[in-house]
Design a protein around this motif. Structure first.
Motif, PDB file in Angstrom:
ATOM      1  N   ALA A   2       0.818  -1.211   0.000  1.00  0.00           N
ATOM      2  CA  ALA A   2       0.000   0.000   0.000  1.00  0.00           C
ATOM      3  C   ALA A   2       0.852   1.261   0.000  1.00  0.00           C
ATOM      4  N   TYR A   3       1.909   1.283   0.801  1.00  0.00           N
ATOM      5  CA  TYR A   3       2.692   2.520   0.913  1.00  0.00           C
ATOM      6  C   TYR A   3       3.317   2.938  -0.418  1.00  0.00           C
ATOM      7  N   PRO A   4       3.889   2.022  -1.206  1.00  0.00           N
ATOM      8  CA  PRO A   4       4.380   2.457  -2.523  1.00  0.00           C
ATOM      9  C   PRO A   4       3.284   3.060  -3.395  1.00  0.00           C
ATOM     10  N   ASP A   5       2.063   2.542  -3.293  1.00  0.00           N
ATOM     11  CA  ASP A   5       0.965   3.146  -4.054  1.00  0.00           C
ATOM     12  C   ASP A   5       0.619   4.533  -3.533  1.00  0.00           C
ATOM     13  N   LEU A   6       0.729   4.750  -2.226  1.00  0.00           N
ATOM     14  CA  LEU A   6       0.513   6.092  -1.689  1.00  0.00           C
ATOM     15  C   LEU A   6       1.537   7.064  -2.263  1.00  0.00           C
ATOM     16  N   LEU A   7       2.785   6.641  -2.365  1.00  0.00           N
ATOM     17  CA  LEU A   7       3.811   7.520  -2.926  1.00  0.00           C
ATOM     18  C   LEU A   7       3.487   7.885  -4.366  1.00  0.00           C
ATOM     19  N   ARG A   8       3.013   6.911  -5.154  1.00  0.00           N
ATOM     20  CA  ARG A   8       2.612   7.216  -6.524  1.00  0.00           C
ATOM     21  C   ARG A   8       1.468   8.218  -6.534  1.00  0.00           C
ATOM     22  N   SER A   9       0.514   8.025  -5.621  1.00  0.00           N
ATOM     23  CA  SER A   9      -0.648   8.916  -5.575  1.00  0.00           C
ATOM     24  C   SER A   9      -0.233  10.328  -5.202  1.00  0.00           C
ATOM     25  N   ARG A  10       0.688  10.458  -4.274  1.00  0.00           N
ATOM     26  CA  ARG A  10       1.174  11.795  -3.912  1.00  0.00           C
ATOM     27  C   ARG A  10       1.804  12.482  -5.119  1.00  0.00           C
ATOM     28  N   ALA A  11       2.503  11.714  -5.943  1.00  0.00           N
ATOM     29  CA  ALA A  11       3.128  12.296  -7.128  1.00  0.00           C
ATOM     30  C   ALA A  11       2.104  12.656  -8.188  1.00  0.00           C
ATOM     31  N   LEU A  12       1.083  11.823  -8.338  1.00  0.00           N
ATOM     32  CA  LEU A  12       0.078  12.043  -9.368  1.00  0.00           C
ATOM     33  C   LEU A  12      -0.912  13.140  -9.007  1.00  0.00           C
ATOM     34  N   VAL A  13      -1.194  13.315  -7.713  1.00  0.00           N
ATOM     35  CA  VAL A  13      -2.181  14.311  -7.273  1.00  0.00           C
ATOM     36  C   VAL A  13      -1.535  15.172  -6.172  1.00  0.00           C
ATOM     37  N   PRO A  14      -0.583  16.011  -6.549  1.00  0.00           N
ATOM     38  CA  PRO A  14       0.145  16.773  -5.526  1.00  0.00           C
ATOM     39  C   PRO A  14      -0.693  17.844  -4.852  1.00  0.00           C
ATOM     40  N   GLU A  15      -1.836  18.207  -5.464  1.00  0.00           N
ATOM     41  CA  GLU A  15      -2.670  19.254  -4.871  1.00  0.00           C
ATOM     42  C   GLU A  15      -3.342  18.795  -3.577  1.00  0.00           C
ATOM     43  N   VAL A  16      -3.424  17.498  -3.362  1.00  0.00           N
ATOM     44  CA  VAL A  16      -4.035  16.950  -2.155  1.00  0.00           C
ATOM     45  C   VAL A  16      -2.931  16.364  -1.273  1.00  0.00           C
ATOM     46  N   LEU A  17      -2.757  16.917  -0.080  1.00  0.00           N
ATOM     47  CA  LEU A  17      -1.819  16.325   0.873  1.00  0.00           C
ATOM     48  C   LEU A  17      -2.408  15.003   1.356  1.00  0.00           C
ATOM     49  N   GLN A  18      -1.668  13.927   1.185  1.00  0.00           N
ATOM     50  CA  GLN A  18      -2.181  12.593   1.458  1.00  0.00           C
ATOM     51  C   GLN A  18      -1.416  11.965   2.615  1.00  0.00           C
ATOM     52  N   PHE A  19      -2.082  11.902   3.761  1.00  0.00           N
ATOM     53  CA  PHE A  19      -1.466  11.358   4.969  1.00  0.00           C
ATOM     54  C   PHE A  19      -1.396   9.839   4.902  1.00  0.00           C
ATOM     55  N   TRP A  20      -0.419   9.305   5.601  1.00  0.00           N
ATOM     56  CA  TRP A  20      -0.265   7.865   5.741  1.00  0.00           C
ATOM     57  C   TRP A  20      -0.768   7.444   7.117  1.00  0.00           C
ATOM     58  N   GLY A  21      -1.450   6.316   7.156  1.00  0.00           N
ATOM     59  CA  GLY A  21      -1.972   5.799   8.409  1.00  0.00           C
ATOM     60  C   GLY A  21      -2.866   4.619   8.127  1.00  0.00           C
ATOM     61  N   MET A  22      -3.838   4.391   8.982  1.00  0.00           N
ATOM     62  CA  MET A  22      -4.715   3.244   8.789  1.00  0.00           C
ATOM     63  C   MET A  22      -5.964   3.396   9.644  1.00  0.00           C
ATOM     64  N   GLU A  23      -6.952   2.533   9.376  1.00  0.00           N
ATOM     65  CA  GLU A  23      -8.058   2.364  10.303  1.00  0.00           C
ATOM     66  C   GLU A  23      -7.607   1.302  11.306  1.00  0.00           C
ATOM     67  N   PHE A  24      -7.193   1.776  12.450  1.00  0.00           N
ATOM     68  CA  PHE A  24      -6.524   0.946  13.449  1.00  0.00           C
ATOM     69  C   PHE A  24      -7.525   0.038  14.151  1.00  0.00           C
ATOM     70  N   ASP A  25      -7.170  -1.245  14.245  1.00  0.00           N
ATOM     71  CA  ASP A  25      -7.958  -2.199  15.029  1.00  0.00           C
ATOM     72  C   ASP A  25      -7.639  -1.967  16.500  1.00  0.00           C
ATOM     73  N   ALA A  26      -8.299  -0.964  17.067  1.00  0.00           N
ATOM     74  CA  ALA A  26      -7.980  -0.546  18.433  1.00  0.00           C
ATOM     75  C   ALA A  26      -8.316  -1.656  19.421  1.00  0.00           C
ATOM     76  N   PRO A  27      -7.396  -2.024  20.273  1.00  0.00           N
ATOM     77  CA  PRO A  27      -7.681  -3.060  21.268  1.00  0.00           C
ATOM     78  C   PRO A  27      -8.897  -2.712  22.120  1.00  0.00           C
ATOM     79  N   ALA A  28      -9.846  -3.624  22.188  1.00  0.00           N
ATOM     80  CA  ALA A  28     -11.061  -3.531  23.032  1.00  0.00           C
ATOM     81  C   ALA A  28     -12.038  -2.459  22.572  1.00  0.00           C
ATOM     82  N   LEU A  29     -11.790  -1.824  21.442  1.00  0.00           N
ATOM     83  CA  LEU A  29     -12.635  -0.744  20.964  1.00  0.00           C
ATOM     84  C   LEU A  29     -12.977  -0.956  19.496  1.00  0.00           C
ATOM     85  N   ASP A  30     -13.877  -0.109  18.978  1.00  0.00           N
ATOM     86  CA  ASP A  30     -14.149  -0.091  17.549  1.00  0.00           C
ATOM     87  C   ASP A  30     -12.962   0.577  16.844  1.00  0.00           C
TER      88      ASP A  30
END
Length: 504
Positions: A133-161
């Motif tokens: 996924a991260y290499p694809d994010l780098l490509r996306s940042r290059a292709l659409v530089p007008e949008v700042l694209q943060f890296w992260g995830m939908e975290f499987d939080a322990p004991a929470l949603d």
């Protein structure tokens, strides 16, 4: 990889000139998204909507404006795992279907200047994120530089949603996410480890995040989606929010006021995916109920903020329950167009949220004794002097049509005030009985100033610490009603985050 995408910048990212070829976009985003990005509509859509004026909120506010974004967007890397093999085999597109760059193109089209890729976890997903996924994010940042694209995830939080886990933009961002996901995500271990899914593990995760040099952000997703009634909570509880915020107050900073999946009713499904107990005007009960859990947390003096996201998986026109990033919900941050300042705005509450582009700018200011404070800030006044506090609300309506082709109108704005009384002895409490709608304003109550509307109200003889927040609507509902299958486009709201007043 195309030759134009192979140059590395100083952060180790792919870099390319702003003129990206149609061939490159087709390769990574698909023909449909490419046509949208190249169409004349892109310039006429909410992408070009006004996002605020550069107002001085202090010496560090230079070049800050209201910048719309979305911190909860899924790509094809929200997939599925075949656990019959060891290690598990990952299959793209098992849950969400769009390439990362498609989401970025659509975010740009609908007026966002920042967005975040937040894919689901799963067994060994930390390696999928790092290696695929991260290499694809780098490509996306290059292709659409007008949008700042943060890296992260939908975290499987322990004991929470699920929660947003937003990583600061830096050279080792991919490794930082890998470390946190592989060590703490409840579903990352293979074979599964029940010891990961405990509140103690969540606190351990937050403390580890707090100790990092590059400090991430954690924001709860669809906090009441598993609730079975009003105040009958499911996976996420007031106690867990308090304990997490106590452990890492600069990391664990809020929840989605308006969850994603807002297009559900367009396909006969519950708004937000809230099948047990509904949303109210598209907002989670924890936010929408005046004097409810959000007000309870603010009444303790917690800096706990709300956001609004798309949770985009599959667009409603393809049978999903989602809008594109920015098509319906927006989180506005008062910031410069750089990663660090946007994260700083999210961390410190320089945030308001809205749906359906009902408005495009909102400012809330408290003033007294020749001082002032804006959203996320604190006004300190002396009790030795007369302590009237002037509240000013400024908002700018949409000039033109929203993504549904409507020209929405604000019918009412509410000023909501609650007392700050300090930490509660009961970690489970979810009410603040001091919180009230102190004033309601209609079109006759605001005056036009340029392209903005201005409302002023005086809080007389303020003797206790308090906070003020604002909401507005396109409806005639005095309080947001429980949602059914009405069109979300007919039920639009905006909410500010609070400004605090301290009496010393």
């Amino acid at each position: 990889m195309d030759e134009g995408l192979s140059v590395k910048n100083r952060n180790g990212e792919d870099s390319t000139p702003s003129a990206v070829s149609r061939r490159q976009l087709v390769k990574y985003a698909g023909v449909g998204a490419t046509f949208v990005a190249a169409s004349p509509l892109a310039a006429a859509s909410p992408a070009s909507a006004h996002v605020g004026d550069d107002r001085g909120h202090g010496s560090s506010s230079r070049n800050r404006v209201w910048r719309a974004g979305d911190h909860h967007v899924h790509s094809e890397y929200s997939g599925s795992f075949d656990t019959a093999t060891n290690p598990p085999k990952f299959q793209k597109g098992g849950d969400a279907v769009y390439p990362i760059v498609t989401n970025a193109i659509m975010a740009k089209h609908f007026g966002l200047t920042w967005a975040m890729c937040t894919d689901h976890g799963g067994p060994t997903h930390s390696k999928v994120n790092l290696e695929q996924a991260y290499p694809d994010l780098l490509r996306s940042r290059a292709l659409v530089p007008e949008v700042l694209q943060f890296w992260g995830m939908e975290f499987d939080a322990p004991a929470l949603d699920h929660h947003t886990l937003m990583i600061p933009h830096h050279a080792d961002e991919a490794q930082q996410l890998f470390e946190l996901e592989s060590r703490f995500a409840a579903r990352d271990a293979f074979p599964s480890d029940p010891g990961r899914n405990t509140e103690a593990k969540m606190i351990e995760f937050l403390k580890a995040a707090k100790d990092m040099r590059q400090k991430p952000l954690v924001i709860a997703h669809h906090a009441s989606r598993s609730a079975t009634g009003l105040g009958v909570y499911g996976q996420d509880t007031p106690r867990e929010f308090r304990n997490g915020n106590n452990a890492a107050p600069e990391i664990y900073v809020g929840f989605e006021g308006a969850p994603g999946h807002q297009a559900g009713p367009l396909n006969g499904e519950a708004r937000g995916g809230y099948g047990n107990h509904p949303t109210y005007g598209g907002f989670d009960q924890m936010t929408a109920r005046v004097g409810g859990l959000w007000d309870s947390l603010l009444g303790e003096g917690r800096r706990w903020w709300i956001t609004a996201t798309s949770d985009s998986h599959v667009h409603w026109t393809r049978g999903g329950s989602d809008f594109w990033p920015g098509e319906y919900s927006k989180t506005y941050v008062y910031a410069r167009q750089d990663y660090a300042d946007i994260m700083d705005g999210l961390r410190n509450g320089r945030v308001w949220v809205g749906t359906g582009d009902l408005i495009t700018s909102l400012d809330l200011t408290a003033s007294g004794q020749r001082r002032s404070a804006a959203m996320g800030e604190t006004l300190t006044v002396s009790r030795r002097n007369r302590t009237d506090v002037e509240i000013e609300i400024r908002f700018r309506p949409l000039m033109g049509k929203n993504a549904n082709g409507d020209r929405p109108e604000v019918r009412r704005v509410d000023l909501i005030v609650g007392q700050v009384t300090g930490p509660s002895a009961n970690l489970d409490t979810d009410t603040n009985p001091t919180t009230k709608v102190v004033a309601r304003f209609g079109p006759r109550d605001w005056r036009k100033q340029g392209r903005e509307y201005v409302i002023k109200h005086t809080l007389r003889n303020v003797e206790t610490d308090l906070y003020a927040r604002v909401r507005g609507t396109s409806t005639n509902e005095a309080e947001p009603l429980a949602d059914g299958l009405e069109s979300p486009w007919d039920d639009l709201w905006f909410y500010s985050n609070p400004v605090f007043v301290r009496v010393s």
